[in-house]
Structures are given as C-alpha cells and as structure tokens.
Write a protein that holds these residues in place. Structure first.
Motif, PDB file in Angstrom:
ATOM      1  N   SER A 165       5.716   4.138   1.872  1.00 27.39           N
ATOM      2  CA  SER A 165       6.245   5.390   2.431  1.00 27.39           C
ATOM      3  C   SER A 165       7.066   5.164   3.693  1.00 27.39           C
ATOM      4  O   SER A 165       7.798   6.067   4.125  1.00 27.39           O
ATOM      5  CB  SER A 165       5.099   6.363   2.723  1.00 27.39           C
ATOM      6  OG  SER A 165       4.266   5.866   3.761  1.00 27.39           O
ATOM      7  N   GLN A 166       6.981   3.961   4.292  1.00 25.13           N
ATOM      8  CA  GLN A 166       7.739   3.664   5.511  1.00 25.13           C
ATOM      9  C   GLN A 166       9.184   3.255   5.232  1.00 25.13           C
ATOM     10  O   GLN A 166      10.002   3.189   6.148  1.00 25.13           O
ATOM     11  CB  GLN A 166       7.045   2.545   6.304  1.00 25.13           C
ATOM     12  CG  GLN A 166       5.675   2.906   6.814  1.00 25.13           C
ATOM     13  CD  GLN A 166       5.677   4.163   7.671  1.00 25.13           C
ATOM     14  OE1 GLN A 166       6.471   4.281   8.606  1.00 25.13           O
ATOM     15  NE2 GLN A 166       4.810   5.103   7.341  1.00 25.13           N
ATOM     16  N   SER A 205       0.833  -1.197   0.000  1.00 20.92           N
ATOM     17  CA  SER A 205       0.000   0.000   0.000  1.00 20.92           C
ATOM     18  C   SER A 205       0.873   1.255   0.000  1.00 20.92           C
ATOM     19  O   SER A 205       2.085   1.200   0.246  1.00 20.92           O
ATOM     20  CB  SER A 205      -0.888   0.016   1.250  1.00 20.92           C
ATOM     21  OG  SER A 205      -0.089   0.211   2.408  1.00 20.92           O
ATOM     22  N   THR A 206       0.249   2.388  -0.265  1.00 22.51           N
ATOM     23  CA  THR A 206       0.965   3.667  -0.232  1.00 22.51           C
ATOM     24  C   THR A 206       1.618   3.881   1.119  1.00 22.51           C
ATOM     25  O   THR A 206       2.789   4.290   1.207  1.00 22.51           O
ATOM     26  CB  THR A 206      -0.008   4.815  -0.540  1.00 22.51           C
ATOM     27  OG1 THR A 206      -0.515   4.657  -1.868  1.00 22.51           O
ATOM     28  CG2 THR A 206       0.682   6.161  -0.429  1.00 22.51           C
ATOM     29  N   ASP A 207       0.894   3.603   2.187  1.00 21.25           N
ATOM     30  CA  ASP A 207       1.439   3.792   3.531  1.00 21.25           C
ATOM     31  C   ASP A 207       2.630   2.882   3.781  1.00 21.25           C
ATOM     32  O   ASP A 207       3.617   3.292   4.413  1.00 21.25           O
ATOM     33  CB  ASP A 207       0.363   3.540   4.591  1.00 21.25           C
ATOM     34  CG  ASP A 207      -0.665   4.660   4.658  1.00 21.25           C
ATOM     35  OD1 ASP A 207      -0.381   5.751   4.131  1.00 21.25           O
ATOM     36  OD2 ASP A 207      -1.749   4.429   5.218  1.00 21.25           O
ATOM     37  N   GLU A 208       2.544   1.641   3.325  1.00 18.66           N
ATOM     38  CA  GLU A 208       3.641   0.692   3.537  1.00 18.66           C
ATOM     39  C   GLU A 208       4.898   1.121   2.786  1.00 18.66           C
ATOM     40  O   GLU A 208       6.009   1.074   3.326  1.00 18.66           O
ATOM     41  CB  GLU A 208       3.206  -0.711   3.103  1.00 18.66           C
ATOM     42  CG  GLU A 208       2.200  -1.352   4.042  1.00 18.66           C
ATOM     43  CD  GLU A 208       1.639  -2.642   3.483  1.00 18.66           C
ATOM     44  OE1 GLU A 208       1.411  -3.580   4.276  1.00 18.66           O
ATOM     45  OE2 GLU A 208       1.387  -2.725   2.257  1.00 18.66           O
ATOM     46  N   GLU A 225       8.287   8.500  -0.010  1.00 20.00           N
ATOM     47  CA  GLU A 225       7.005   9.193  -0.136  1.00 20.00           C
ATOM     48  C   GLU A 225       6.725   9.572  -1.584  1.00 20.00           C
ATOM     49  O   GLU A 225       5.589   9.485  -2.056  1.00 20.00           O
ATOM     50  CB  GLU A 225       6.995  10.443   0.746  1.00 20.00           C
ATOM     51  CG  GLU A 225       6.892  10.158   2.230  1.00 20.00           C
ATOM     52  CD  GLU A 225       6.660  11.429   3.034  1.00 20.00           C
ATOM     53  OE1 GLU A 225       6.145  12.418   2.469  1.00 20.00           O
ATOM     54  OE2 GLU A 225       7.000  11.434   4.219  1.00 20.00           O
ATOM     55  N   LYS A 280       3.366   7.883  -3.481  1.00 27.63           N
ATOM     56  CA  LYS A 280       2.215   8.684  -3.895  1.00 27.63           C
ATOM     57  C   LYS A 280       2.024   8.741  -5.407  1.00 27.63           C
ATOM     58  O   LYS A 280       1.049   9.310  -5.886  1.00 27.63           O
ATOM     59  CB  LYS A 280       2.364  10.101  -3.334  1.00 27.63           C
ATOM     60  CG  LYS A 280       2.282  10.161  -1.812  1.00 27.63           C
ATOM     61  CD  LYS A 280       2.518  11.567  -1.302  1.00 27.63           C
ATOM     62  CE  LYS A 280       2.452  11.612   0.222  1.00 27.63           C
ATOM     63  NZ  LYS A 280       2.755  12.965   0.757  1.00 27.63           N
TER      64      LYS A 280
END
Length: 229
Positions: free
Chosen positions: A38-39, A33-36, A128, A132
C-alpha cells in the motif's frame, strides 16, 4: 477433476530435481505485506505495469535497458501527467528510436494510466486496491486488470503483481502442463470457470502447506517440465 496430489509429494519431487531442500528454497522469495504494498505510489505501479507490457513477447533485458528513457519520456509515469499527452505526442513516443517502436504498447501506457487514475478515485490508490485484495481470489484481480486495463491479460497482469510483491501464482507452461496432465482443470485457462478451478487447487495447496501462492507456483514448476518458474 481428478484427486489432488499432496503438496508434500510435489515438494519432495522438486527437492530431488534441485539437489535438495536448500537448493529449492534458494529459488523462493518472500512477498510483501499488505502495508508494504500500500506504500507504493501509483506512478511506481504504472511504471512497473508498463514495463511488463513491453516485456511481454520481447527480450526483457532490452526493455530494462531502455526503461530510464521511458521514465523520462512519460514524466516518471505520474498518471495525471501521462493523461495530458495528446495522440500526436503518443505517436511521437511510439516512433522514438530511444524507445521501443510499438504503437499499441505505447498506447497501453495511456490506457493503463487512465485505469490507475480511475481506481485511485474509487479506492484511494491503486496500491491500496491491490494490497487489500485477498489471495484466495487472486485470479479475480487478474481479471480486473485484464478488463479495466490494456494488454494485461495472460500472464502479463500476474507478472506485474509478482514484480511488486503481491502474492500470486503464475500459469507458466510448466504449471499449465501439470494441471492439464493431472486433469485438474476442465475449462480453458483464459475462462472464468477455468481460473476458478485453478484458484481452488492453489487454495487447497496453500491450506495444506501454509506457503505463499508464489512459492507454491515456483515449487510446482520445479517439480515438472523445464522449471519455468
């Protein structure tokens, strides 16, 4: 461009070649996912990016076996530390028998550390920035990596993105062969116009199937040729 084959037909043909839907589905894997994404630390991304540069045109297993030595030689790929290396120090690493003797690919580590550093200054982090990026414009991200980085053209950039879990298709020999045979591209695969045409094809199949770009790419490859996914 000719009329697009339905993705359901492509899927069915891939199933027939892989012994049914269960066999085909076992070859697929989920993107992050985007959140994953970005980590990720930028050092992790630079490491994976550099590995893909070295694996291009080389035996992947050898690169994997040597990668712990690369992590040690390049300060765990922390971009700001890599950028402190002098030309003489880079030359030493390019001739180190514990590593792979390839000056241009070794220099690419430095150049891509600079790209990573610059994008992080502009967007907070490379992670990031990549996270995105919209999938319906993924070939534009390929072009950014090629233009701003070093030795990230062809499939190297896309292989890097797939390795970190970013959803992308790949222009493998099988995928290119299909697109050319079905007259779905009028320009070269390395051109902006050609990549826009390929993106439009994959976007259409994604809207039809609801699947990820990576899955569509793998299923398409399994439906033709030598199944290079």
């Amino acid at each position: 461009m000719s009329r697009l084959e339905s993705f359901s037909s492509i899927y069915q043909r891939a199933c027939e070649r892989k012994g049914g839907s269960a066999g085909l589905e076992s070859l697929l894997s989920a993107s992050l996912s985007t959140d994953e994404i970005s980590q990720y630390r930028d050092a992790e991304l630079l490491s994976e990016m550099s590995k893909k540069v070295f694996q291009s045109g080389f035996v992947w297993r050898i690169v994997e076996n040597k990668w712990p030595a690369y992590e040690a030689a390049f300060f765990n790929f922390e971009p700001h530390k890599v950028l402190m290396l002098s030309p003489e120090q880079l030359q030493q690493r390019a001739s180190d028998p514990e590593l792979i003797r390839h000056m241009n690919k070794t220099m690419a580590i430095y150049d891509n550390a600079l790209m990573t550093h610059d994008i992080a200054k502009e967007h907070g982090s490379l992670a990031e920035y990549i996270a995105k990026w919209p999938g319906e414009e993924i070939t534009t991200l390929w072009s950014v990596l090629k233009r701003r980085g070093t030795r990230l053209g062809g499939n190297t950039g896309p292989y890097f993105l797939r390795a970190i879990g970013k959803d992308t298709f790949l222009l493998t020999g099988d995928v290119q062969g299909y697109l050319k045979t079905h007259k779905l591209i009028d320009f070269g695969f390395g051109s902006k116009s050609g990549l826009n045409q390929v993106q439009a094809v994959f976007n259409h199949w994604q809207q039809e199937s609801g699947r990820s770009l990576a899955d569509i790419s793998k299923i398409l490859a399994c439906s033709v040729g030598d199944n290079r996914v």
